[in-house]
Write an enzyme that holds these catalytic residues in place. Structure first.
Site, PDB file in Angstrom:
ATOM      1  N   GLY A   1      40.441  43.151  42.803  1.00 49.26           N
ATOM      2  CA  GLY A   1      40.878  42.782  41.456  1.00 49.26           C
ATOM      3  C   GLY A   1      41.807  41.578  41.461  1.00 49.26           C
TER       4      GLY A   1
ATOM      5  CB  CYS B   1      41.722  41.960  35.001  1.00 47.71           C
ATOM      6  SG  CYS B   1      42.642  43.497  34.819  1.00 47.71           S
TER       7      CYS B   1
END
Length: 231
Positions: free
Chosen positions: A89, A191
């Site tokens: 991520g 993100c």
């Protein structure tokens, strides 16, 4: 008989402290699975940790530092820590009012499939927020739980996820925004995804909710999805 998972609520703790603790639990599990361990060795213990972190930005191993939009001096002024860490991520925020869950699971005892594991974690969150009347969904190609992922301009992420696995033992996990101060997300590209919002249970309902109540619901749903007993 369902598998037992040791549950620990760590309360409010700084990020590094808990990261080190996860690394220790992971190492203990991996050592038990080492080929040098001949003969009868016990199965690794599975853990599920809850924590609320003090404000921190964490950048995943493949994340881009430019997704942090404020400099070190500004972060220090706002009292926000920063770590480049070893999960998948990109950049995310952890802080008070956010429920962070870290399952340290030996997937050899479950299913050796990281896709299955991430979808199962998402399912736990989807079931939990459904109890508050919120319809959580998956967004193709983007791990985590979203509201209205198919409505352009209305997509909002309520739970971020990022994990690491070593010899099929997991660490890191999910961050569910419960009563989180969402202004912290203004200083990052959450993100690494441009032009999408972040939300919380509080924002969606228009009032704060009991963190203890959310924890209890989430624990029950974790037991159901993973077919375990938290002890």
């Amino acid at each position: 008989m369902s598998k037992k998972v040791v549950f620990k609520d760590l309360g409010a703790q700084s990020y590094k402290e808990v990261w080190d603790y996860q690394e220790q639990l992971l190492k203990e599990s991996v050592n038990l699975k080492s080929p040098s361990n001949t003969g009868e060795t016990p199965l690794p213990v599975n853990y599920f940790l809850f924590v609320e972190h003090s404000p921190v930005y964490t950048l995943g191993k493949s994340g881009k530092p430019e997704h942090v939009l404020i400099n070190e001096h500004e972060r220090e002024e706002k009292g926000i820590e920063y770590f480049h860490i070893n999960r998948g991520g990109d950049i995310t925020f952890h802080g008070p009012g956010q429920l962070v869950g870290y399952p340290i699971l030996d997937l050899d005892q479950f299913r050796t499939d990281l896709g299955w594991y991430l979808r199962s974690l998402e399912e736990v969150i989807i079931m939990t927020i459904a109890e508050y009347g919120l319809k959580g969904d998956r967004s193709p190609g983007e791990t985590g739980v979203w509201l209205d992922p198919d409505l352009k301009g209305k997509e909002r992420k309520i739970c971020a996820m990022g994990i690491k696995s070593s010899r099929w033992v997991t660490m890191h996990g999910f961050a569910l925004n419960v009563n989180t101060d969402l202004s912290y997300f203004n200083h990052i590209i959450p993100c690494g995804i441009q032009n999408k919002q972040v939300t919380s249970i509080e924002k969606e309902l228009g009032h704060p909710v009991s963190m203890e109540e959310v924890k209890e619901k989430l624990k029950r749903n974790f037991e159901k999805v993973f077919e375990v007993e938290l002890v």
